[in-house]
Design an enzyme around this catalytic site. Sequence first.
Site, PDB file in Angstrom:
ATOM      1  N   ASP A  92       0.864  -1.189   0.000  1.00 44.67           N
ATOM      2  CA  ASP A  92       0.000   0.000   0.000  1.00 44.67           C
ATOM      3  C   ASP A  92       0.898   1.235   0.000  1.00 44.67           C
ATOM      4  OD1 ASP A  92      -1.745   2.050   0.391  1.00 44.67           O
ATOM      5  OD2 ASP A  92      -2.784   1.129   2.097  1.00 44.67           O
ATOM      6  N   ILE A 121      -1.910   4.863  -8.914  1.00 42.84           N
ATOM      7  CA  ILE A 121      -2.587   6.057  -8.356  1.00 42.84           C
ATOM      8  C   ILE A 121      -3.629   5.590  -7.348  1.00 42.84           C
ATOM      9  CG2 ILE A 121      -2.370   7.847 -10.124  1.00 42.84           C
ATOM     10  CD1 ILE A 121      -5.108   6.833 -11.247  1.00 42.84           C
ATOM     11  N   TYR A 183      -5.899  15.158  -7.634  1.00 40.34           N
ATOM     12  CA  TYR A 183      -5.192  14.277  -8.575  1.00 40.34           C
ATOM     13  C   TYR A 183      -4.251  15.102  -9.454  1.00 40.34           C
ATOM     14  CZ  TYR A 183      -4.621  11.464 -12.863  1.00 40.34           C
ATOM     15  OH  TYR A 183      -4.115  10.812 -13.959  1.00 40.34           O
ATOM     16  N   ALA A 184      -4.788  16.191 -10.032  1.00 39.29           N
ATOM     17  CA  ALA A 184      -3.973  17.021 -10.930  1.00 39.29           C
ATOM     18  C   ALA A 184      -2.777  17.610 -10.180  1.00 39.29           C
ATOM     19  CB  ALA A 184      -4.830  18.126 -11.533  1.00 39.29           C
ATOM     20  N   THR A 186      -1.116  16.259  -7.796  1.00 39.37           N
ATOM     21  CA  THR A 186      -0.062  15.237  -7.657  1.00 39.37           C
ATOM     22  C   THR A 186       0.672  15.040  -8.989  1.00 39.37           C
ATOM     23  OG1 THR A 186      -1.483  13.300  -8.169  1.00 39.37           O
ATOM     24  CG2 THR A 186      -1.365  14.009  -5.862  1.00 39.37           C
TER      25      THR A 186
HETATM   26  P1  NAP Z   1      -6.385   2.391 -12.338  1.00 34.04           P
HETATM   27  O1  NAP Z   1      -7.041   1.515 -13.337  1.00 34.04           O
HETATM   28  O2  NAP Z   1      -7.222   3.104 -11.324  1.00 34.04           O
HETATM   29  O3  NAP Z   1      -5.294   1.507 -11.574  1.00 34.04           O
HETATM   30  C1  NAP Z   1      -4.618   2.030 -10.470  1.00 34.04           C
HETATM   31  C2  NAP Z   1      -3.633   0.991  -9.957  1.00 34.04           C
HETATM   32  O4  NAP Z   1      -3.037   1.497  -8.760  1.00 34.04           O
HETATM   33  C3  NAP Z   1      -4.305  -0.328  -9.605  1.00 34.04           C
HETATM   34  O5  NAP Z   1      -3.455  -1.401  -9.921  1.00 34.04           O
HETATM   35  C4  NAP Z   1      -4.477  -0.230  -8.089  1.00 34.04           C
HETATM   36  O6  NAP Z   1      -4.502  -1.538  -7.575  1.00 34.04           O
HETATM   37  C5  NAP Z   1      -3.222   0.555  -7.686  1.00 34.04           C
HETATM   38  N1  NAP Z   1      -3.384   1.280  -6.430  1.00 34.04           N
HETATM   39  C6  NAP Z   1      -4.441   2.037  -6.022  1.00 34.04           C
HETATM   40  N2  NAP Z   1      -4.218   2.510  -4.786  1.00 34.04           N
HETATM   41  C7  NAP Z   1      -3.012   2.042  -4.396  1.00 34.04           C
HETATM   42  C8  NAP Z   1      -2.245   2.167  -3.202  1.00 34.04           C
HETATM   43  N3  NAP Z   1      -2.678   2.873  -2.160  1.00 34.04           N
HETATM   44  N4  NAP Z   1      -1.040   1.529  -3.137  1.00 34.04           N
HETATM   45  C9  NAP Z   1      -0.588   0.790  -4.186  1.00 34.04           C
HETATM   46  N5  NAP Z   1      -1.270   0.640  -5.336  1.00 34.04           N
HETATM   47  C10 NAP Z   1      -2.468   1.252  -5.439  1.00 34.04           C
HETATM   48  O7  NAP Z   1      -5.493   3.511 -13.056  1.00 34.04           O
HETATM   49  P2  NAP Z   1      -5.217   3.712 -14.632  1.00 34.04           P
HETATM   50  O8  NAP Z   1      -6.385   4.381 -15.240  1.00 34.04           O
HETATM   51  O9  NAP Z   1      -4.714   2.429 -15.188  1.00 34.04           O
HETATM   52  O10 NAP Z   1      -4.020   4.761 -14.582  1.00 34.04           O
HETATM   53  C11 NAP Z   1      -2.675   4.330 -14.551  1.00 34.04           C
HETATM   54  C12 NAP Z   1      -1.760   5.534 -14.661  1.00 34.04           C
HETATM   55  O11 NAP Z   1      -2.081   6.251 -15.869  1.00 34.04           O
HETATM   56  C13 NAP Z   1      -1.909   6.533 -13.526  1.00 34.04           C
HETATM   57  O12 NAP Z   1      -0.663   7.053 -13.181  1.00 34.04           O
HETATM   58  C14 NAP Z   1      -2.784   7.620 -14.124  1.00 34.04           C
HETATM   59  O13 NAP Z   1      -2.590   8.870 -13.532  1.00 34.04           O
HETATM   60  C15 NAP Z   1      -2.298   7.612 -15.559  1.00 34.04           C
HETATM   61  N6  NAP Z   1      -3.298   8.188 -16.459  1.00 34.04           N
HETATM   62  C16 NAP Z   1      -4.466   7.532 -16.687  1.00 34.04           C
HETATM   63  C17 NAP Z   1      -5.428   8.107 -17.513  1.00 34.04           C
HETATM   64  C18 NAP Z   1      -6.722   7.426 -17.803  1.00 34.04           C
HETATM   65  O14 NAP Z   1      -7.591   8.058 -18.474  1.00 34.04           O
HETATM   66  N7  NAP Z   1      -6.933   6.178 -17.407  1.00 34.04           N
HETATM   67  C19 NAP Z   1      -5.198   9.365 -18.085  1.00 34.04           C
HETATM   68  C20 NAP Z   1      -3.993  10.016 -17.827  1.00 34.04           C
HETATM   69  C21 NAP Z   1      -3.037   9.403 -17.011  1.00 34.04           C
HETATM   70  P3  NAP Z   1      -5.074  -1.983  -6.142  1.00 34.04           P
HETATM   71  O15 NAP Z   1      -6.465  -1.427  -6.056  1.00 34.04           O
HETATM   72  O16 NAP Z   1      -5.008  -3.466  -6.200  1.00 34.04           O
HETATM   73  O17 NAP Z   1      -4.142  -1.397  -5.136  1.00 34.04           O
END
Ligand code: NAP
Length: 288
Positions: A92, A121, A183-184, A186
Amino acid sequence: MHLYAKLLLLCSIVVAFIAVQWSATSFNEESLKGARVLVTGASTGIGEQLAYQYARLGAQLVITARRGNVLEEVVRKCLEMGAQKAVFIPADMASPPDAERVVQYAIEQLGGLDFLVLNHIGPSPFSMWNGDVEHTRWLLQVNFLSYLQMAQKALPTLEKSKGSIVVVSSLLGKMCSPFTLPYAATKFALNGFFGGLQHELAMQKSNVSITICILGLIDTDSAMEKIKGYINMTAYPAHESARHIIEAGASRQPEAFYPWYTFYACLFRDWFPYYRDLAIQNSYTYDT
Ligand code: NAP
């Protein structure tokens, strides 16, 4: 618009287009065979896709997130897909000791590290800021401070292996938008910190490269769920974004943009601020 201004705009677009084409450097897939990779946030979304694509390229993987049972399944698939090795460690990132523990574990398991891919995230609401400072403090630990801790812990090993840190960031860390303020913040912090670290490593003639990936809207379940009813725009595929991130990291690009419009959004961000802000505010559905 004045003729010279139009010409300037046209030239900038042409130069920018060429720059994007050049920056999309191809890479040798073989170079990732056996590469030692740590991917965070790999239980779902882009992180899960990153794990599968590194696996197909024959990398050795350590993946992490909070949910061990989900990671176990991702590891099983990675091994099926061709990963030379795949193990997981639940952690975590809200807990500061976990960030360093994960890097230590990866170094021990893989005998070093070539790529540290920082992608996780913490969940954050998509809504007007409600004044909750505590949530922002917590999110800064998960989305920002844990990245610094992991980078700091991995740097000596990456220096030896001529390795790379890949930071998954967002257009929301380059342009101010409503509904995602904590979020932004960070993501702005990440861009500022790792952009500065790129300079310092270059000045020290370090072997380590840093790639900052600026992503637009990607079709992960969490992102789609959040924006529902607020904004109607095209979301690009998570597996393609993962491919782009891996290529950018392997070819040691300082900054990478996916999809294409993120590059132009950053390039022209400050040219017409009044119209930019109008466009941003009008692209969201909001009832006062
Ligand atoms: P996501 O589907 O929400 O996945 C987030 C990941 O982080 C999951 O594996 C989650 O797994 C883990 N996580 C959450 N809380 C945590 C914690 N406290 N400690 C450790 N792990 C944790 O996110 P995503 O959409 O794939 O985004 C991935 C990256 O792309 C991020 O950096 C995001 O900012 C960037 N991004 C995404 C988008 C978009 O539209 N999707 C756009 C721009 C940038 P667990 O719940 O198992 O911990």
